[in-house]
Design an enzyme around this catalytic site. Structure first.
Site, PDB file in Angstrom:
ATOM      1  N   LYS A 284      40.068  85.769 -32.409  1.00 30.73           N
ATOM      2  CA  LYS A 284      39.833  87.148 -31.946  1.00 30.73           C
ATOM      3  C   LYS A 284      41.147  87.822 -31.569  1.00 30.73           C
ATOM      4  O   LYS A 284      41.377  88.995 -31.871  1.00 30.73           O
ATOM      5  CB  LYS A 284      38.859  87.141 -30.758  1.00 30.73           C
ATOM      6  CG  LYS A 284      37.440  86.765 -31.175  1.00 30.73           C
ATOM      7  CD  LYS A 284      36.537  86.477 -29.989  1.00 30.73           C
ATOM      8  CE  LYS A 284      35.184  85.942 -30.471  1.00 30.73           C
ATOM      9  NZ  LYS A 284      34.275  85.563 -29.392  1.00 30.73           N
TER      10      LYS A 284
ATOM     11  N   GLN B 177      34.331  84.605 -23.066  1.00 31.21           N
ATOM     12  CA  GLN B 177      33.932  83.681 -24.138  1.00 31.21           C
ATOM     13  C   GLN B 177      32.848  82.720 -23.637  1.00 31.21           C
ATOM     14  O   GLN B 177      32.995  82.083 -22.590  1.00 31.21           O
ATOM     15  CB  GLN B 177      35.160  82.896 -24.622  1.00 31.21           C
ATOM     16  CG  GLN B 177      34.871  81.931 -25.749  1.00 31.21           C
ATOM     17  CD  GLN B 177      34.399  82.628 -27.035  1.00 31.21           C
ATOM     18  OE1 GLN B 177      34.979  83.622 -27.453  1.00 31.21           O
ATOM     19  NE2 GLN B 177      33.347  82.113 -27.635  1.00 31.21           N
TER      20      GLN B 177
ATOM     21  N   ASP C 231      30.931  92.951 -26.356  1.00 31.13           N
ATOM     22  CA  ASP C 231      29.928  92.046 -26.933  1.00 31.13           C
ATOM     23  C   ASP C 231      28.551  92.717 -26.978  1.00 31.13           C
ATOM     24  O   ASP C 231      27.684  92.306 -27.741  1.00 31.13           O
ATOM     25  CB  ASP C 231      29.803  90.768 -26.077  1.00 31.13           C
ATOM     26  CG  ASP C 231      30.671  89.624 -26.599  1.00 31.13           C
ATOM     27  OD1 ASP C 231      31.042  89.650 -27.779  1.00 31.13           O
ATOM     28  OD2 ASP C 231      30.958  88.709 -25.798  1.00 31.13           O
TER      29      ASP C 231
END
Ligand code: NAD
Length: 297
Positions: free
Chosen positions: A52, A96, A119
């Site tokens: 990422k 994460q 997200d």
């Protein structure tokens, strides 16, 4: 002739357009910035975070790599997220998954400022998505919508069977597909581990999305001629390769390909799209927080 949907190519086009949007932001004095927060020692999570970070840097998004010791108290994570929420130069925040057992998942999802929740898992953002007014579409479902669009698959009036009901793939995807408007208007069935006779559902689908995390769960015998097949699964299977494994989807590719009009491969299908849509959400977040008008692909 079955079309093999090239997720790498579609994702590359999206990244190229996003790089232009990043340039627009920079011309206006804004460097979009994503902070990733990692609080576990798993190699897979470490790999995801570094991918990422690299994706961001490739199109000019600043990536901040925040690490928290997995033994640290939960408050250390929440204090860190609060600091990132308060920083004007940070536009996107991603914690994460997974966090350690002593850190409550529900609290993690609610901790990130909804305006920076790239997200799309904050309860406020989940609510907005369900109401048909998504702020950030979760990356994998959004990537699937874009893949279908790129393939010219119009979901309007179609029977779509989603296999899997997770909060990150199955549920948000089903919610997006039933919304009014482009990329939606589908008739959606969500199947899961308790579904009786999965094949009866997949056989009457125009589009099957497999997101169960079960190696080669869906095979050609479970599909009708002409079905569009999207394989979300990423399963490691022991193999005689350098790494000792290979990645296999939730679809038995060879037999499914015989029936499908179009199918995504694993790897090279949904995976790259998920990565591209995180960049999309970060650019969107930066534009919205700074009032700079950015074009999104
Ligand atoms: P999950 O484990 O959270 O959920 C799996 C779902 O599948 C559950 O709802 C379960 O009810 C259902 N299921 C399990 N066995 C089933 C069966 N036999 N029949 C029907 N349904 C069944 O998984 P997830 O996080 O949604 O991920 C699913 C898969 O997609 C995994 O392989 C994961 O690695 C992969 N994934 C890929 C991407 C990507 O970018 N390509 C992104 C996210 C997840």
């Amino acid at each position: 002739m079955t079309s093999i949907i090239d997720g790498n190519a579609v994702a590359a086009d999206i990244r190229e357009e996003l790089a232009d949007s990043v340039a627009t932001l920079k011309d206006a004095g804004v460097t979009p910035r994503l902070a990733t927060v990692l609080m576990n020692d798993k190699q897979a999570s470490e790999t995801y975070v570094s991918m990422k970070q690299r994706d961001c840097e490739e199109i000019g998004i600043a990536a901040e790599d925040v690490r928290i010791d997995s033994d640290a108290p939960a408050e250390e994570l929440f204090d860190t997220v609060a600091e990132l929420n308060a920083r004007e130069d940070v536009h996107g925040i991603l914690v994460q998954d997974p966090t350690p057992d002593h850190v409550p998942d529900e609290r993690v999802l609610s901790a990130v400022d909804p305006a920076k929740d790239v997200d799309g898992f904050h309860p406020e953002n989940v609510g907005k998505l369900v109401a048909g007014n998504a702020r950030f579409k979760p990356c994998t479902p959004h990537g699937i919508q874009k893949l279908l669009e790129s393939e010219g698959v119009d979901t309007e009036g179609k029977e779509v069977v989603v296999v899997g009901r997770s909060n990150i793939v199955g549920k948000p995807l089903a919610n997006l597909l039933v919304q009014k408007g482009a990329g939606g208007n589908a008739t959606v069935t969500v199947c899961h581990s308790r579904t009786d006779d999965l094949a009866a559902h997949t056989r009457r689908a125009d589009v099957v999305v497999a997101a169960a995390g079960v190696t080669e769960l869906v095979d050609g015998s479970m599909l009708s001629e002409g079905t569009v097949v999207v394989d979300v699964g990423i399963n490691r299977v022991d193999a005689d390769t350098e790494k000792g494994y290979e990645l296999v989807g939730d679809v038995e590719f060879e037999s499914a390909k015989e029936k499908a009009s179009a199918i995504t491969p694993v790897p090279g299908g949904v995976g790259p799209m998920t990565r591209a849509m995180l960049l999309y959400n970060t650019v969107k977040a930066a534009g919205e927080q700074t009032g700079v008008d950015v074009t999104l692909p």
